[in-house]
Write a protein that holds these residues in place. Sequence first.
Motif, PDB file in Angstrom:
ATOM      1  N   GLY A 190      -5.119 -26.103 -16.071  1.00  0.00           N
ATOM      2  CA  GLY A 190      -4.194 -26.966 -15.322  1.00  0.00           C
ATOM      3  C   GLY A 190      -3.615 -26.255 -14.116  1.00  0.00           C
ATOM      4  N   PHE A 191      -2.292 -26.299 -14.038  1.00  0.00           N
ATOM      5  CA  PHE A 191      -1.603 -25.655 -12.915  1.00  0.00           C
ATOM      6  C   PHE A 191      -0.763 -24.479 -13.410  1.00  0.00           C
ATOM      7  CE2 PHE A 191      -2.482 -29.933 -11.446  1.00  0.00           C
ATOM      8  CZ  PHE A 191      -2.987 -29.699 -10.174  1.00  0.00           C
ATOM      9  N   THR A 192      -1.276 -23.775 -14.442  1.00  0.00           N
ATOM     10  CA  THR A 192      -0.534 -22.641 -14.999  1.00  0.00           C
ATOM     11  C   THR A 192      -0.414 -21.493 -13.995  1.00  0.00           C
ATOM     12  OG1 THR A 192      -2.620 -21.884 -15.992  1.00  0.00           O
ATOM     13  CG2 THR A 192      -1.114 -23.149 -17.396  1.00  0.00           C
ATOM     14  N   HIS A 193      -1.316 -21.473 -12.992  1.00  0.00           N
ATOM     15  CA  HIS A 193      -1.207 -20.446 -11.949  1.00  0.00           C
ATOM     16  C   HIS A 193       0.062 -20.646 -11.121  1.00  0.00           C
ATOM     17  CE1 HIS A 193      -5.089 -18.953 -12.937  1.00  0.00           C
ATOM     18  NE2 HIS A 193      -5.753 -20.009 -12.489  1.00  0.00           N
ATOM     19  N   TYR A 194       0.619 -21.853 -11.183  1.00  0.00           N
ATOM     20  CA  TYR A 194       1.831 -22.173 -10.418  1.00  0.00           C
ATOM     21  C   TYR A 194       2.966 -22.441 -11.399  1.00  0.00           C
ATOM     22  CZ  TYR A 194      -2.119 -23.177  -7.335  1.00  0.00           C
ATOM     23  OH  TYR A 194      -3.297 -23.102  -6.646  1.00  0.00           O
ATOM     24  N   SER A 195       3.240 -21.461 -12.255  1.00  0.00           N
ATOM     25  CA  SER A 195       4.205 -21.638 -13.352  1.00  0.00           C
ATOM     26  C   SER A 195       5.610 -21.994 -12.863  1.00  0.00           C
ATOM     27  CB  SER A 195       4.271 -20.364 -14.197  1.00  0.00           C
ATOM     28  OG  SER A 195       4.576 -19.233 -13.381  1.00  0.00           O
ATOM     29  N   LYS A 196       5.966 -21.529 -11.659  1.00  0.00           N
ATOM     30  CA  LYS A 196       7.317 -21.796 -11.149  1.00  0.00           C
ATOM     31  C   LYS A 196       7.520 -23.265 -10.783  1.00  0.00           C
ATOM     32  CE  LYS A 196       8.137 -17.126  -9.342  1.00  0.00           C
ATOM     33  NZ  LYS A 196       8.471 -16.304  -8.140  1.00  0.00           N
ATOM     34  N   VAL A 197       6.440 -23.941 -10.436  1.00  0.00           N
ATOM     35  CA  VAL A 197       6.572 -25.345 -10.031  1.00  0.00           C
ATOM     36  C   VAL A 197       5.860 -26.277 -11.019  1.00  0.00           C
ATOM     37  CG1 VAL A 197       6.820 -24.825  -7.576  1.00  0.00           C
ATOM     38  CG2 VAL A 197       4.538 -25.144  -8.546  1.00  0.00           C
ATOM     39  N   GLU A 198       5.434 -25.756 -12.180  1.00  0.00           N
ATOM     40  CA  GLU A 198       4.681 -26.560 -13.136  1.00  0.00           C
ATOM     41  C   GLU A 198       5.504 -27.738 -13.652  1.00  0.00           C
ATOM     42  OE1 GLU A 198       1.553 -25.828 -16.810  1.00  0.00           O
ATOM     43  OE2 GLU A 198       3.150 -24.371 -16.443  1.00  0.00           O
ATOM     44  N   ILE A 199       6.786 -27.508 -13.927  1.00  0.00           N
ATOM     45  CA  ILE A 199       7.643 -28.583 -14.428  1.00  0.00           C
ATOM     46  C   ILE A 199       7.857 -29.642 -13.350  1.00  0.00           C
ATOM     47  CG2 ILE A 199       9.743 -27.318 -13.780  1.00  0.00           C
ATOM     48  CD1 ILE A 199       9.294 -29.722 -16.775  1.00  0.00           C
ATOM     49  N   ILE A 200       7.938 -29.215 -12.085  1.00  0.00           N
ATOM     50  CA  ILE A 200       8.095 -30.167 -10.979  1.00  0.00           C
ATOM     51  C   ILE A 200       6.848 -31.032 -10.844  1.00  0.00           C
ATOM     52  CG2 ILE A 200       8.427 -30.403  -8.480  1.00  0.00           C
ATOM     53  CD1 ILE A 200       9.983 -27.775  -8.545  1.00  0.00           C
ATOM     54  N   ILE A 201       5.668 -30.383 -10.957  1.00  0.00           N
ATOM     55  CA  ILE A 201       4.400 -31.121 -10.886  1.00  0.00           C
ATOM     56  C   ILE A 201       4.322 -32.137 -12.021  1.00  0.00           C
ATOM     57  CG2 ILE A 201       1.893 -30.920 -11.084  1.00  0.00           C
ATOM     58  CD1 ILE A 201       2.104 -28.205  -9.710  1.00  0.00           C
ATOM     59  N   PHE A 202       4.741 -31.728 -13.231  1.00  0.00           N
ATOM     60  CA  PHE A 202       4.690 -32.647 -14.375  1.00  0.00           C
ATOM     61  C   PHE A 202       5.607 -33.846 -14.167  1.00  0.00           C
ATOM     62  CE2 PHE A 202       6.674 -34.048 -18.354  1.00  0.00           C
ATOM     63  CZ  PHE A 202       5.557 -34.550 -19.003  1.00  0.00           C
ATOM     64  N   VAL A 203       6.823 -33.612 -13.689  1.00  0.00           N
ATOM     65  CA  VAL A 203       7.764 -34.716 -13.446  1.00  0.00           C
ATOM     66  C   VAL A 203       7.206 -35.681 -12.406  1.00  0.00           C
ATOM     67  CG1 VAL A 203      10.058 -35.304 -12.551  1.00  0.00           C
ATOM     68  CG2 VAL A 203       9.795 -33.401 -14.146  1.00  0.00           C
ATOM     69  N   LEU A 204       6.606 -35.133 -11.341  1.00  0.00           N
ATOM     70  CA  LEU A 204       5.986 -35.978 -10.310  1.00  0.00           C
ATOM     71  C   LEU A 204       4.832 -36.788 -10.894  1.00  0.00           C
ATOM     72  CD1 LEU A 204       5.942 -33.589  -7.207  1.00  0.00           C
ATOM     73  CD2 LEU A 204       7.349 -35.635  -7.527  1.00  0.00           C
ATOM     74  N   TRP A 205       3.993 -36.152 -11.729  1.00  0.00           N
ATOM     75  CA  TRP A 205       2.893 -36.853 -12.401  1.00  0.00           C
ATOM     76  C   TRP A 205       3.407 -38.031 -13.206  1.00  0.00           C
ATOM     77  CZ3 TRP A 205       0.095 -31.993 -14.698  1.00  0.00           C
ATOM     78  CH2 TRP A 205      -0.856 -31.531 -13.784  1.00  0.00           C
ATOM     79  N   LEU A 206       4.437 -37.730 -14.021  1.00  0.00           N
ATOM     80  CA  LEU A 206       4.976 -38.759 -14.911  1.00  0.00           C
ATOM     81  C   LEU A 206       5.557 -39.917 -14.117  1.00  0.00           C
ATOM     82  CD1 LEU A 206       5.493 -39.530 -17.846  1.00  0.00           C
ATOM     83  CD2 LEU A 206       7.677 -38.312 -17.726  1.00  0.00           C
ATOM     84  N   LEU A 207       6.285 -39.592 -13.053  1.00  0.00           N
ATOM     85  CA  LEU A 207       6.872 -40.627 -12.201  1.00  0.00           C
ATOM     86  C   LEU A 207       5.782 -41.473 -11.540  1.00  0.00           C
ATOM     87  CD1 LEU A 207       9.458 -41.819 -10.966  1.00  0.00           C
ATOM     88  CD2 LEU A 207       9.263 -40.133  -9.126  1.00  0.00           C
ATOM     89  N   MET A 208       4.745 -40.833 -11.022  1.00  0.00           N
ATOM     90  CA  MET A 208       3.641 -41.558 -10.388  1.00  0.00           C
ATOM     91  C   MET A 208       2.883 -42.401 -11.406  1.00  0.00           C
ATOM     92  SD  MET A 208       2.358 -38.407  -7.959  1.00  0.00           S
ATOM     93  CE  MET A 208       0.964 -39.196  -7.201  1.00  0.00           C
TER      94      MET A 208
END
Length: 310
Positions: free
Chosen positions: A14-32
Amino acid sequence: KTNCTIISNFIFLGFTHYSKVEIIIFVLWLLMFLITLLGNIILISVSILDSHLHTPMYFFLSNLSFLDIWYTSSALTPMVANFVAGENSISFSGCAAQMYFSLAMGSTECVLLSMMAYDQYVAICNLLRYPIIMNRRVCAHIAAGSWVTGCLTALVETMSVLQLSLCSNNIINHFTCEILAVLKLVCVGTSMVEFLMLVISILLLPMPVLLICISYAFILSNILRISSVDGHSKAFSTCADHLTVVVLFYGTALSVYLKPSAVDSQEIDKFMALLYMVLTPMLNPIIYSLRNKEVKTAVKRLLVRNPLCA
């Protein structure tokens, strides 16, 4: 001889390489994801319930919305479940199902968008004959042909990849069982499969794009002959909506599936996949219909007719 083993499950990077923004990406995914479900469900419901929208255009849009729901759900539902459970894995059968549905819905959308361009061409260039050319039977055949083509080509691609021997490495550098990412785990020659995928990709990407370009060339030529300013504006608005979706969807898909095999851009591919798997299905109902005056009027009629809203 190669060191191959039976793999029962896969692990997503997934986006584990971007651990600092992973939660932000997930929230955006869920919202979209929620916006995609809401927008497409509204469009399907309005198209079915309002008789004024029982036209070929909204019939095709309902099909597009239905497949967009499945398309996004096939990619995001397992990902959301894994994030909540604190896992990043999927079973072999689950991966196969996810790969098939993603390919089937994406391939169907490729064909359907080109058929919608043809519908626009007939509506603008053959207005008087439009009800005869695009009758219910023809529309049903076009929609069925799009679904059958997408499902059959997806089945061929999925079976051709999953029958190959996979190496002991079960880590997929993606957020979903994307076919190109899974193909990197194969420990035997993949030239035949890659050739098959190239042929199918050419049939489902450049060919529909060519049909769309030809349709809009005729449409543009016809629009320029319209003397009415309102006619110009309405025709350009309708075509611009469709072309926006076409450029976004086909542009990202072409960059992923028809790039040279020597180019390894897995991280870029993941973000590209977000565009055609998540962003495009979310924007489709907004671009096509929810800002359309006909749909807004239909929603108001339904709300007034509903006693719960009185």
